[in-house]
Design a protein around this motif. Structure first.
Motif, short mmCIF file in Angstrom:
data_model
loop_
_atom_site.label_atom_id
_atom_site.label_comp_id
_atom_site.label_asym_id
_atom_site.label_seq_id
_atom_site.Cartn_x
_atom_site.Cartn_y
_atom_site.Cartn_z
N GLY A 109 23.48 23.11 34.99
CA GLY A 109 22.16 23.71 35.02
C GLY A 109 22.08 25.14 35.51
O GLY A 109 21.01 25.75 35.45
N ASN A 110 23.19 25.70 36.01
CA ASN A 110 23.19 27.07 36.52
C ASN A 110 24.46 27.79 36.10
O ASN A 110 25.47 27.17 35.77
N ASN A 111 24.40 29.12 36.14
CA ASN A 111 25.60 29.92 35.94
C ASN A 111 26.14 30.32 37.31
O ASN A 111 25.50 31.11 38.02
N PRO A 112 27.30 29.78 37.72
CA PRO A 112 27.78 30.03 39.08
C PRO A 112 28.49 31.36 39.26
O PRO A 112 28.81 31.74 40.39
N PHE A 113 28.77 32.10 38.17
CA PHE A 113 29.61 33.28 38.23
C PHE A 113 28.79 34.57 38.14
O PHE A 113 27.98 34.73 37.22
N ALA A 114 29.00 35.48 39.07
CA ALA A 114 28.34 36.79 39.08
C ALA A 114 29.36 37.87 38.75
O ALA A 114 30.48 37.86 39.27
N ILE A 115 28.98 38.80 37.88
CA ILE A 115 29.89 39.87 37.50
C ILE A 115 30.27 40.70 38.72
O ILE A 115 29.42 41.10 39.51
N HIS A 116 31.57 40.96 38.86
CA HIS A 116 32.06 41.71 40.02
C HIS A 116 32.04 43.20 39.71
O HIS A 116 32.44 43.63 38.63
N PRO A 117 31.60 44.04 40.66
CA PRO A 117 31.48 45.48 40.40
C PRO A 117 32.80 46.24 40.52
O PRO A 117 32.87 47.42 40.13
N ALA A 118 33.84 45.60 41.03
CA ALA A 118 35.08 46.31 41.33
C ALA A 118 36.20 45.98 40.34
O ALA A 118 37.36 45.85 40.72
N LEU A 119 35.86 45.83 39.07
CA LEU A 119 36.89 45.60 38.05
C LEU A 119 37.69 46.89 37.86
O LEU A 119 37.17 47.99 38.04
N THR A 120 38.95 46.75 37.48
CA THR A 120 39.81 47.91 37.35
C THR A 120 40.57 47.87 36.04
O THR A 120 40.96 46.80 35.57
N GLU A 121 40.80 49.03 35.47
CA GLU A 121 41.57 49.11 34.22
C GLU A 121 43.06 48.99 34.46
O GLU A 121 43.84 48.89 33.51
N ASP A 122 43.48 49.02 35.71
CA ASP A 122 44.90 48.92 36.03
C ASP A 122 45.47 47.52 35.83
O ASP A 122 46.69 47.35 35.80
N ILE A 123 44.59 46.52 35.71
CA ILE A 123 45.04 45.14 35.53
C ILE A 123 44.68 44.70 34.12
O ILE A 123 43.51 44.56 33.78
N PRO A 124 45.68 44.46 33.27
CA PRO A 124 45.39 44.09 31.88
C PRO A 124 45.11 42.61 31.68
O PRO A 124 44.55 42.22 30.66
N TYR A 125 45.52 41.76 32.63
CA TYR A 125 45.42 40.32 32.45
C TYR A 125 43.97 39.86 32.31
O TYR A 125 43.06 40.42 32.92
#
Length: 239
Positions: A109-125
């Motif tokens: 009934g809910n979306n438990p995941f919030a977009i994180h503001p500290a994503l980085t292009e240095d990690i391709p995975y």
């Protein structure tokens, strides 16, 4: 600004006693997990056999957790008596720390995941979690279509690891997959005719009562799986 992070831990069990213990914890671990400080969402998950076979794999279980902060997660993995028990009975365990990139849909009934503001292009995975509750009337038809849709996975050299997980066998199922990069994921998701077909069937037939699709950026990898740490981050183990 959100500091939420998600962890996914896989546990492997070898002895018959350990497998019985792990199965029992699918019920008994709730008491402790509900009281963990900083834990906003969790799921105790069984797993399926190789190839997204819905039959249970009694040797592997998983624990998905969403944390208010990374510090809360570290405290749990370092000091929790529950985690110490899991490590004691499992022959191998692997924890992936992830920041959410995108999530659509709902889980209970809910979306438990919030977009994180500290994503980085240095990690391709890229890690992907999909979850769905399948309508009873479509169970047979859905599972009949799964083998063909998953065949392209075996040909994709960019796939690091994948496992079918779930809360209720056959009905409440999820998938976890870990990819080298975005291109590897896109080649499977949008260029595989088998997978494209099942996406189309999902829209036209309406397999699901509820579904969620989410992508993450993994940034820490602790422990081992099949004798190695699947990702090459240089981090120290948690005691």
């Amino acid at each position: 600004m959100t500091t939420q992070i998600t962890t996914l831990t896989f546990f492997k069990y070898r002895s018959l006693y350990a497998k019985f213990w792990a199965f029992g914890m699918m019920q008994f671990a709730h008491y402790t997990l509900r009281k963990i400080d900083g834990l906003s969402f969790y799921k105790l998950l069984g797993t399926g056999k190789e190839g997204f076979n819905p039959s249970p794999d009694w040797t592997v279980y998983a624990l998905l957790q969403v944390w208010e902060t990374e510090e809360k997660a570290d405290d749990f993995f370092r000091h929790s008596s529950l985690m110490k028990k899991y490590r004691k009975y499992s022959s191998e365990h692997w924890t992936l720390f992830m920041r959410n990139r995108m999530a659509r849909g709902k889980w209970d009934g809910n979306n438990p995941f919030a977009i994180h503001p500290a994503l980085t292009e240095d990690i391709p995975y890229i890690a992907v979690i999909t979850r769905a509750t399948i309508k009873v009337k479509y169970l047979r038809r859905f599972w009949k279509s799964v083998p063909a849709s998953q065949r392209p996975l075996k040909k994709n050299t960019g796939l690091i690891y994948t496992k079918g997980v779930g809360e209720v066998p056959y009905m409440q199922m999820a998938t976890f997959s870990l990819w080298e990069n975005q291109k590897a994921l896109d080649d499977f998701a949008y260029r595989s005719k088998e997978h494209i077909k099942i996406i189309g069937d999902t829209r036209t037939i309406g397999w699901y009562k509820e579904e969620l699709f989410s992508r993450f950026q993994p940034y820490r990898s602790l422990g081992s799986w099949n004798g190695i740490n699947p990702l090459s981050f240089t981090t120290s183990e948690l005691d």
